[in-house]
Scaffold this active site. Structure first.
Site, PDB file in Angstrom:
ATOM      1  N   HIS A 161       0.811  -1.211   0.000  1.00  0.00           N
ATOM      2  CA  HIS A 161       0.000   0.000   0.000  1.00  0.00           C
ATOM      3  C   HIS A 161       0.851   1.270   0.000  1.00  0.00           C
ATOM      4  CE1 HIS A 161       0.417  -0.247   4.510  1.00  0.00           C
ATOM      5  NE2 HIS A 161       0.479   1.064   4.372  1.00  0.00           N
ATOM      6  N   ASP A 192       0.082  -7.487   1.246  1.00  0.00           N
ATOM      7  CA  ASP A 192       0.556  -6.125   1.519  1.00  0.00           C
ATOM      8  C   ASP A 192       2.075  -6.037   1.599  1.00  0.00           C
ATOM      9  OD1 ASP A 192       0.329  -3.434   1.842  1.00  0.00           O
ATOM     10  OD2 ASP A 192      -0.291  -3.488   3.934  1.00  0.00           O
ATOM     11  N   SER A 270       4.735   2.407   7.899  1.00  0.00           N
ATOM     12  CA  SER A 270       4.437   1.284   7.006  1.00  0.00           C
ATOM     13  C   SER A 270       5.654   0.877   6.188  1.00  0.00           C
ATOM     14  CB  SER A 270       3.305   1.659   6.046  1.00  0.00           C
ATOM     15  OG  SER A 270       2.070   1.580   6.666  1.00  0.00           O
TER      16      SER A 270
END
Length: 620
Positions: A161, A192, A270
């Site tokens: 993402h 992911d 992230s």
């Protein structure tokens, strides 16, 4: 119900007002303490591929800027209280002792060598617009984290993402000023994860070392999360422990193994590593999401090595990521004694009951309704659908199947009519009737006929129209019931889609029709198989009228000659270049049976003649 959100987009920030004494109450600005100097705290939500991102934004308030004091005491009391209630006589406080000075020695830096391999990622991206699929969303930028995985193969690991729909990706080493252009080598949206590389030799000329993974740590093991979260430009490290091992929904397609930690994870973390041993450069997982429910605190999730290894093996073997396999059947727990007796289950035997199978899976036929699944690959299944993971820890049995690769065999022990038997079949990825991930099984397709805009139903479409991203109020409760019903259906034929009438572009030829987000079931009496099937029927139509049968028996009728005459004007008025997306011009796929859809009739089922149900095994 809590919500998991990807955490790649910055930002929260706040400012504190001046600490000088004031004679007025906050909220009633006077004189130099105007409204512009009043501190405030803003939280905004922005949509993304899987739920809403939490965006925390700093607003510096005039000359009162500066960071909130982080020393002892209660620095906010002066800002939140009123000086009008204070006594006239004040006693001067003794000066606070200076904070201790911590020297970062060469020894400390050597111990933290692994931080040199943690990179900041800069991304420019343009997302597809599923609400108006003839155009793209405005360009936006975001940042995230990544780390060097293998210097010989020049591999960098981050979250999918973080780089989704990227038009440009750059990475920067800690302490460096130069950014290097990176490329996405393999994108695994289902898990992911994404592999990047940098072609420039100068990037790899620096002293970089690849980081190694360790298996799932034990509970209470220490964790140090490194990355570039909101609040600054330099690298950040937060510490915590392993709180829990559980299956977590990474995307709309599957629930995979995950490690829950209590170390702070914020937007920008992230893709960064969560170290089990910082000095040794040992990584326990990849930071990817957090629980942002108002009723929870310090719940973050990292991707363990077992999921990373599955992704890397697929990328190495096939050059792409094929996703995770589906069990091909749906089950329910067997904890009720009467139900166990009905299914002829002996004492001491446990398992789960099959309630339906996926018609397009290899399990269809091998597994039957009311079968009891006793074991998967030799591992016994409890009556609550779990299997033993480690001492005092259990997981849903689907974790065993999800850990396999597409194309591998799964072996099941079943109980059928009181008799035990063993079956094996090849695992496949789930072929969803309603596509769930952009660029995996969903694309922004459309067809415009006389101002009627048709598109296939997909999760990205629902998220964009009803999801409440970008600061909009969530409208999930407004999704029509027939559309919601389609989400729980299985495909019965290859290439099958739910066709929606999305909106009507106003013109005199479609006057009186004000439908939006309604399933379209038929055209001129022929049951629709897919949006491309509808395009083919419209193009080949030689009848004087075009009749579109909608859900519930409603009908839209347009004159064929008027549609073809007014088509260019409707497109020009709405600044649309073409009446269809490029995929609508492709020939009919050989493995799709449009005639079978036409033979179904038009009045048998309220949602396009669909049958079946969920088939995600233990995932529900």
């Amino acid at each position: 119900m809590f919500q998991l959100n990807p955490i790649h987009s910055p930002s929260i920030a706040f400012s504190a007002a001046s600490s000088r004494p004031r004679r007025h109450s906050v909220g009633k600005p006077t004189g130099r303490h105007s409204r512009a100097n009043t501190p405030f705290f803003k939280i905004r939500a922005y949509g993304n591929e899987y739920g809403d991102l939490q965006r925390l934004e700093l607003a510096s308030a005039g000359d009162a800027g500066g960071e909130l004091p982080l020393t002892g005491g209660s620095p906010l009391i002066g800002a939140l209280g009123s000086d009008d209630d204070a006594p006239e006589t004040r006693t001067s406080a003794a000066p606070a002792p200076p904070p201790p000075v911590i020297k970062v020695t060469g020894e400390l830096r050597r111990k933290a060598w692994a931080l040199s391999s943690v990179l900041k990622v800069f991304v420019s991206k343009v997302d597809p617009n599923y609400a108006q699929p003839w155009q793209m969303c405005p360009q936006r930028t975001s940042t995230g984290s990544a780390f060097v995985l293998d210097t010989k193969k020049r591999q960098i690991l981050t979250n999918s993402h973080v780089v989704a729909n990227a038009t440009a990706v750059y990475v920067r080493r800690p302490g460096a000023a130069r950014k290097f252009k990176a490329e996405v080598v393999c994108d695994g949206k289902v898990c992911d994860l994404a592999l990047l590389t940098v072609r420039d030799d100068a990037f790899w000329a620096a002293e970089l070392r690849g980081l190694d993974f360790v298996d799932v740590p034990e509970l209470q093991s220490p964790i140090a999360v490194a990355g570039y979260p909101v609040g600054g430009d330099n690298i950040s490290v937060t510490k915590g422990i392993v709180s829990r091992i559980a299956l977590v929904r990474y995307s709309a397609t599957a629930r995979l193994l995950s490690i829950q930690i209590d170390a702070a994870i914020n937007p920008g973390n992230s893709g960064g590593p969560a170290f089990a041993d910082l000095e040794g450069g040992k990584v326990a997982g990849v930071a990817f999401s957090k629980n942002v429910s108002s009723s929870t605190d310090n719940i973050g999730y990292i991707i363990p090595y077992r999921v990373v290894k599955h992704f890397l093996e697929d990328a190495e073997s096939h050059g792409t990521y094929r996703g995770v396999p589906s069990p091909g059947f749906f089950t329910q727990d067997l904890e009720n004694p009467a139900q166990r007796a009905y299914l002829k289950m002996p004492e001491g035997v446990s398992g789960v009951m099959v309630v339906k199978t996926d018609p397009l899976s290899a399990a269809h036929g091998a597994v039957q309704k009311n079968d009891v699944v006793l074991e998967v690959d030799g591992v016994p299944i409890a009556d609550d659908g779990t299997v033993e993971f480690r001492e005092d820890e259990r997981l849903e049995f689907s974790a065993i199947i999800r850990a396999k690769h597409v194309g591998e065999q799964v072996h099941l022990k079943l109980l059928r009519d009181g008799q035990e038997l063993c079956v094996a079949y090849e695992l496949r990825a789930k072929d969803h009737l309603v596509p769930v991930l952009d660029a995996v099984d969903a694309v922004p397709s459309y067809l415009i006929v006389g101002g009627l805009v048709f598109a296939p139903l997909s999760s990205p479409f629902l998220e964009m129209v009803f999801g409440g991203g970008g600061g909009r109020r969530s409208r999930r409760a407004d999704i029509p019931v027939p559309v919601l019903a389609a989400l729980n259906q299985n495909k019965t034929r290859k290439g099958q889609q739910v066709v929606l009438l999305v909106q009507v572009l106003a013109h005199e030829i479609n006057h009186g029709y004000r439908y939006s987000v309604v399933p379209c079931e038929s055209f001129n009496g022929t049951r629709l198989h897919s949006l491309r099937h509808l395009a083919h029927l419209v193009d080949a139509c030689d009848q004087p009228f075009l009749n579109f049968g909608l859900e519930g028996g409603r009908l839209i009728t347009l004159a064929t000659a008027d549609v073809r005459a007014a088509g260019p004007q409707i497109l020009s008025t709405n600044a649309i270049a073409s009446d269809r997306s490029p995929d609508m011009t492709l020939p009919k796929p050989e493995d799709e049976d449009w005639d079978a859809a036409a033979a179904d009739g038009v009045d048998e089922n309220p949602v396009g003649g669909l049958t079946g149900g969920d088939s995600d095994g233990g995932d529900g």
